[in-house]
Design a protein around this motif. Structure first.
Motif, PDB file in Angstrom:
ATOM      1  N   ASP A   1       0.822  -1.216   0.000  1.00  0.00           N
ATOM      2  CA  ASP A   1       0.000   0.000   0.000  1.00  0.00           C
ATOM      3  C   ASP A   1       0.862   1.274   0.000  1.00  0.00           C
ATOM      4  O   ASP A   1       0.540   2.263   0.653  1.00  0.00           O
TER       5      ASP A   1
ATOM      6  N   TYR B   1      -0.928   3.907  -1.588  1.00  0.00           N
ATOM      7  CA  TYR B   1      -1.211   3.595  -2.988  1.00  0.00           C
ATOM      8  C   TYR B   1      -2.678   3.867  -3.318  1.00  0.00           C
ATOM      9  O   TYR B   1      -2.997   4.501  -4.326  1.00  0.00           O
ATOM     10  N   LYS B   2      -3.563   3.392  -2.453  1.00  0.00           N
ATOM     11  CA  LYS B   2      -5.001   3.547  -2.704  1.00  0.00           C
ATOM     12  C   LYS B   2      -5.401   5.025  -2.727  1.00  0.00           C
ATOM     13  O   LYS B   2      -6.107   5.475  -3.633  1.00  0.00           O
ATOM     14  N   ASP B   3      -4.923   5.787  -1.729  1.00  0.00           N
ATOM     15  CA  ASP B   3      -5.292   7.208  -1.647  1.00  0.00           C
ATOM     16  C   ASP B   3      -4.744   7.995  -2.835  1.00  0.00           C
ATOM     17  O   ASP B   3      -5.433   8.838  -3.421  1.00  0.00           O
ATOM     18  N   LYS B   4      -3.489   7.704  -3.201  1.00  0.00           N
ATOM     19  CA  LYS B   4      -2.862   8.411  -4.323  1.00  0.00           C
ATOM     20  C   LYS B   4      -3.561   8.083  -5.634  1.00  0.00           C
ATOM     21  O   LYS B   4      -3.806   8.961  -6.466  1.00  0.00           O
ATOM     22  N   LYS B   5      -3.903   6.809  -5.803  1.00  0.00           N
ATOM     23  CA  LYS B   5      -4.578   6.375  -7.032  1.00  0.00           C
ATOM     24  C   LYS B   5      -5.939   7.049  -7.145  1.00  0.00           C
ATOM     25  O   LYS B   5      -6.319   7.535  -8.227  1.00  0.00           O
ATOM     26  N   ASP B   6      -6.678   7.108  -6.058  1.00  0.00           N
ATOM     27  CA  ASP B   6      -7.991   7.763  -6.064  1.00  0.00           C
ATOM     28  C   ASP B   6      -7.856   9.244  -6.384  1.00  0.00           C
ATOM     29  O   ASP B   6      -8.660   9.808  -7.141  1.00  0.00           O
ATOM     30  N   ALA B   7      -6.845   9.892  -5.800  1.00  0.00           N
ATOM     31  CA  ALA B   7      -6.634  11.321  -6.029  1.00  0.00           C
ATOM     32  C   ALA B   7      -6.291  11.602  -7.487  1.00  0.00           C
ATOM     33  O   ALA B   7      -6.785  12.569  -8.087  1.00  0.00           O
TER      34      ALA B   7
ATOM     35  N   TYR C   1       2.619   3.968  -2.779  1.00  0.00           N
ATOM     36  CA  TYR C   1       2.551   4.343  -4.199  1.00  0.00           C
ATOM     37  C   TYR C   1       3.963   4.512  -4.754  1.00  0.00           C
ATOM     38  O   TYR C   1       4.726   5.361  -4.285  1.00  0.00           O
TER      39      TYR C   1
ATOM     40  N   GLU D   1     -10.446  13.110 -13.965  1.00  0.00           N
ATOM     41  CA  GLU D   1     -11.855  13.390 -14.260  1.00  0.00           C
ATOM     42  C   GLU D   1     -12.120  14.888 -14.317  1.00  0.00           C
ATOM     43  O   GLU D   1     -12.850  15.367 -15.188  1.00  0.00           O
TER      44      GLU D   1
ATOM     45  N   ASN E   1      -7.098   9.722 -10.074  1.00  0.00           N
ATOM     46  CA  ASN E   1      -8.299   9.474 -10.883  1.00  0.00           C
ATOM     47  C   ASN E   1      -9.251  10.658 -10.835  1.00  0.00           C
ATOM     48  O   ASN E   1      -9.841  11.037 -11.846  1.00  0.00           O
ATOM     49  N   ARG E   2      -9.398  11.245  -9.643  1.00  0.00           N
ATOM     50  CA  ARG E   2     -10.256  12.435  -9.520  1.00  0.00           C
ATOM     51  C   ARG E   2      -9.691  13.594 -10.324  1.00  0.00           C
ATOM     52  O   ARG E   2     -10.430  14.338 -10.981  1.00  0.00           O
TER      53      ARG E   2
END
Length: 284
Positions: A141, A169-175, A143, A181, A177-178
């Protein structure tokens, strides 16, 4: 004189064949040498990365204990044996043979200075061992962030992975992606507000409508005429005083002499209408 020419010709051919043979031999030797260098370079790289995988936990904890993030060197970009971005872009590219093994896509190497490193992921990786390292970091987890090191002249000389345990990793990936968008929405808004593009869209719609109407009317006229002739010829319908002018000028007779031609056009017109709509839709 003729004998002299033949002797000289034979000698010249022999020497040319010898030169071509030596050239082929030299090329084969050079290609073999290049391939051997590439294999050595690849082996050296995979061993280096495998060491990082095997000692990942130890190296990360030691770096954290020093108050630092873990940096793993991936590719030296100022090597004489690798196509560097500033070499490839120069007008006069030096004629060199590059033997350095590249574990990532060549386009990334060439245009590394133009790339937003935040959005680089494992899709640039070509080497299986490097992919395992990337997956090892991600499985914890963390990044894996691609970073570059520049020299005093501002030229990029090193590509490395930064392993920062503070970056999930999860938080960075979500950020990320946002962020993608948001940028895509902004582009759509800008695109919709562009008067030139709006005008082009309007013109395109008008062109399609006019094309549809033109094709529809043309096909309707000819299809009804042909269907009227065929229906009358095979006896499906009966028209008194039928003549070729009636079928050609059917819109006129449909209005002025419907009682005589009505039966034929009641049969022909709906079929012609369907054919016209189909062709007009397909062509426009």
């Amino acid at each position: 004189m003729g004998d002299l020419r033949i002797k000289a010709q034979e000698l010249l051919k022999i020497k040319q064949n010898e030169q071509e043979y030596r050239y082929i031999e030299d090329n084969l030797a050079q290609e073999k040498s290049i391939e051997e260098e590439k294999i050595k370079s690849m082996k050296k790289f995979t061993e280096k990365i495998q060491y990082q995988i095997d000692n990942f936990q130890k190296n990360l904890l030691e770096a954290s204990n020093r108050g630092e993030v873990l940096k793993i060197d991936i590719l030296k970009l100022d090597s004489d044996n690798l196509v560097s971005w500033w070499d490839e872009r120069e007008d006069n590219i030096k004629k060199s043979i590059y033997t350095e093994y590249s574990p990532i896509k060549s386009g990334i190497v060439t245009f590394i200075d133009d790339i937003n490193l935040d959005f680089l992921t494992d899709d640039i990786i070509l080497d299986n061992t490097l992919q395992k390292l990337y997956d090892t970091i991600r499985s914890n987890d963390i990044y894996p962030e691609w970073k570059v090191k520049e020299n005093s002249n501002g030229k990029i000389e090193l590509l490395y992975l930064e392993v920062n345990p503070l970056v999930s990793y999860k938080d960075k990936k979500d950020a990320l992606n946002r962020e993608k968008e948001i940028k895509q929405r902004a582009l759509v808004i800008v695109d919709n507000k562009n008067p030139t593009k709006i005008e082009k869209k309007k013109n395109g719609v008008l062109k399609k409508i006019s094309s549809f109407i033109f094709i529809f009317i043309s096909v309707l006229y000819f299809s009804v005429s042909i269907l009227t002739i065929l229906s009358s010829a095979i006896g499906i319908t009966n028209i008194e005083n039928s003549n070729s002018f009636l079928e050609v000028a059917w819109p006129y007779f449909l209005i002025t002499d419907f009682s005589n031609v009505g039966e034929a056009f009641i049969f022909s017109f709906p079929l012609g209408l369907l054919v016209s709509i189909y062709f007009a839709y397909k062509r426009s």
